[in-house]
Enzyme design. Structure first.
Site, PDB file in Angstrom:
ATOM      1  CE1 TYR A  49      -4.160  -1.503  -0.273  1.00 47.91           C
ATOM      2  CE2 TYR A  49      -3.828  -2.556   1.689  1.00 47.91           C
ATOM      3  CZ  TYR A  49      -4.547  -2.525   0.548  1.00 47.91           C
ATOM      4  OH  TYR A  49      -5.641  -3.152   0.378  1.00 47.91           O
ATOM      5  CG  PHE A  57      -7.217   5.966   4.332  1.00 46.43           C
ATOM      6  CD1 PHE A  57      -6.534   4.754   3.728  1.00 46.43           C
ATOM      7  CD2 PHE A  57      -7.623   6.909   3.672  1.00 46.43           C
ATOM      8  CE1 PHE A  57      -6.403   4.875   2.256  1.00 46.43           C
ATOM      9  CE2 PHE A  57      -7.420   7.102   2.368  1.00 46.43           C
ATOM     10  CZ  PHE A  57      -6.877   5.929   1.582  1.00 46.43           C
ATOM     11  NE  ARG A  85      -9.520  -1.068  -9.640  1.00 45.76           N
ATOM     12  CZ  ARG A  85      -9.251  -0.350  -8.643  1.00 45.76           C
ATOM     13  NH1 ARG A  85      -8.471  -1.073  -7.745  1.00 45.76           N
ATOM     14  NH2 ARG A  85      -9.433   0.642  -8.172  1.00 45.76           N
ATOM     15  CB  THR A  91     -12.705   2.433  -3.443  1.00 42.26           C
ATOM     16  OG1 THR A  91     -12.048   2.627  -4.582  1.00 42.26           O
ATOM     17  CG2 THR A  91     -11.877   2.594  -2.391  1.00 42.26           C
ATOM     18  NE  ARG A 102     -13.713  -3.125  -3.344  1.00 42.88           N
ATOM     19  CZ  ARG A 102     -12.592  -2.250  -3.833  1.00 42.88           C
ATOM     20  NH1 ARG A 102     -12.809  -1.393  -4.817  1.00 42.88           N
ATOM     21  NH2 ARG A 102     -11.380  -2.309  -3.362  1.00 42.88           N
ATOM     22  CD  GLU A 126      -1.121  -4.178  -6.352  1.00 41.13           C
ATOM     23  OE1 GLU A 126      -2.159  -5.036  -6.734  1.00 41.13           O
ATOM     24  OE2 GLU A 126      -1.263  -2.881  -6.294  1.00 41.13           O
TER      25      GLU A 126
HETATM   26  P1  DAT Z   1      -9.028   0.431  -4.311  1.00 45.16           P
HETATM   27  O1  DAT Z   1      -9.027  -0.851  -3.267  1.00 45.16           O
HETATM   28  O2  DAT Z   1     -10.469   0.410  -5.001  1.00 45.16           O
HETATM   29  O3  DAT Z   1      -8.027   0.286  -5.336  1.00 45.16           O
HETATM   30  P2  DAT Z   1      -7.686   2.625  -3.010  1.00 45.16           P
HETATM   31  O4  DAT Z   1      -6.454   1.912  -4.000  1.00 45.16           O
HETATM   32  O5  DAT Z   1      -8.092   4.216  -3.277  1.00 45.16           O
HETATM   33  O6  DAT Z   1      -8.983   1.880  -3.496  1.00 45.16           O
HETATM   34  O7  DAT Z   1      -7.703   2.417  -1.518  1.00 45.16           O
HETATM   35  C1  DAT Z   1      -6.960   1.314  -1.097  1.00 45.16           C
HETATM   36  C2  DAT Z   1      -7.905   0.873   0.085  1.00 45.16           C
HETATM   37  O8  DAT Z   1      -7.848   1.861   1.176  1.00 45.16           O
HETATM   38  C3  DAT Z   1      -9.447   0.652  -0.086  1.00 45.16           C
HETATM   39  O9  DAT Z   1      -9.764  -0.565  -0.810  1.00 45.16           O
HETATM   40  C4  DAT Z   1      -9.863   0.878   1.118  1.00 45.16           C
HETATM   41  C5  DAT Z   1      -8.945   1.906   1.841  1.00 45.16           C
HETATM   42  N1  DAT Z   1      -9.408   3.233   1.901  1.00 45.16           N
HETATM   43  C6  DAT Z   1      -9.610   4.113   0.533  1.00 45.16           C
HETATM   44  N2  DAT Z   1     -10.130   5.250   0.782  1.00 45.16           N
HETATM   45  C7  DAT Z   1     -10.369   4.872   2.290  1.00 45.16           C
HETATM   46  C8  DAT Z   1     -10.973   6.246   3.274  1.00 45.16           C
HETATM   47  N3  DAT Z   1     -11.340   7.673   2.641  1.00 45.16           N
HETATM   48  N4  DAT Z   1     -11.180   5.702   4.613  1.00 45.16           N
HETATM   49  C9  DAT Z   1     -10.542   4.527   4.868  1.00 45.16           C
HETATM   50  N5  DAT Z   1      -9.813   3.581   3.878  1.00 45.16           N
HETATM   51  C10 DAT Z   1      -9.947   4.074   2.615  1.00 45.16           C
HETATM   52 MG    MG Z   2      -6.014   0.560  -5.052  1.00 46.31          MG
END
Ligand code: DAT
Ligand code: MG
Length: 147
Positions: A49, A57, A85, A91, A102, A126
């Protein structure tokens, strides 16, 4: 052939959704080339991540993904990265369409059941974080020209 990294998060594992999620990708016609139940270390979670390091977060995200076993998978198929996706949905499960993983199973953004790579570059990165070459299987299905 394109490959993507998909991971059923601790909430999905504990809610007994492994079979349901795997089944969707199987029925769609994609090919499973690697899978394992594993507990992610803090270091691996932070690497995976890394793009979210500065987000508020990030700490919670790392704590959550390391809180229990995940089901790590590599899937193969035409356009599997973007199609997976689409099948996952937005998300935030509150914005995810019904019929998506989801949309059907998630409620909170932090616990949204599944992770999926978002580009060919992130898929390659990944996959190499979670799997060795020896753990991945290359095989042809007889029906591969039909789906
Ligand atoms: P995705 O998993 O759809 O690729 P992302 O890469 O933007 O989404 O974020 C990774 C993860 O982080 C997501 O699956 C859940 C968490 N996340 C994203 N936005 C968040 C928020 N605003 N508050 C808490 N957790 C969050
Ligand atoms: Mg992501």
């Amino acid at each position: 052939m394109e490959r993507t990294y998909l991971m059923i998060k601790p909430d999905g594992v504990q809610r007994n959704l492994i079979g349901e999620v795997v089944s969707r990708f199987e029925k769609k016609g994609f090919t499973l080339v690697g899978a394992k139940l594993m507990t992610v270390s803090k270091e691996t979670a932070e690497t995976h991540y890394a793009e979210h390091k500065e987000r508020p977060f990030f700490g919670e995200l790392v704590d959550f993904i390391t809180s229990g076993p995940v089901f790590a998978m590599v899937w193969e198929g035409e356009n599997v990265i973007s199609t997976a996706r689409t099948m996952m949905g937005a998300t935030n499960p509150a914005d995810a369409a019904p019929g998506t993983i989801r949309g059907d199973y998630g409620v909170q953004v932090a616990m949204n059941v599944i992770h999926g790579s978002d580009s060919p570059e992130s898929a390659a990165r990944e996959i190499s974080i979670f799997f060795t070459e020896e753990e991945l299987n290359s095989y042809d299905k007889t029906i591969s020209k039909w789906v």
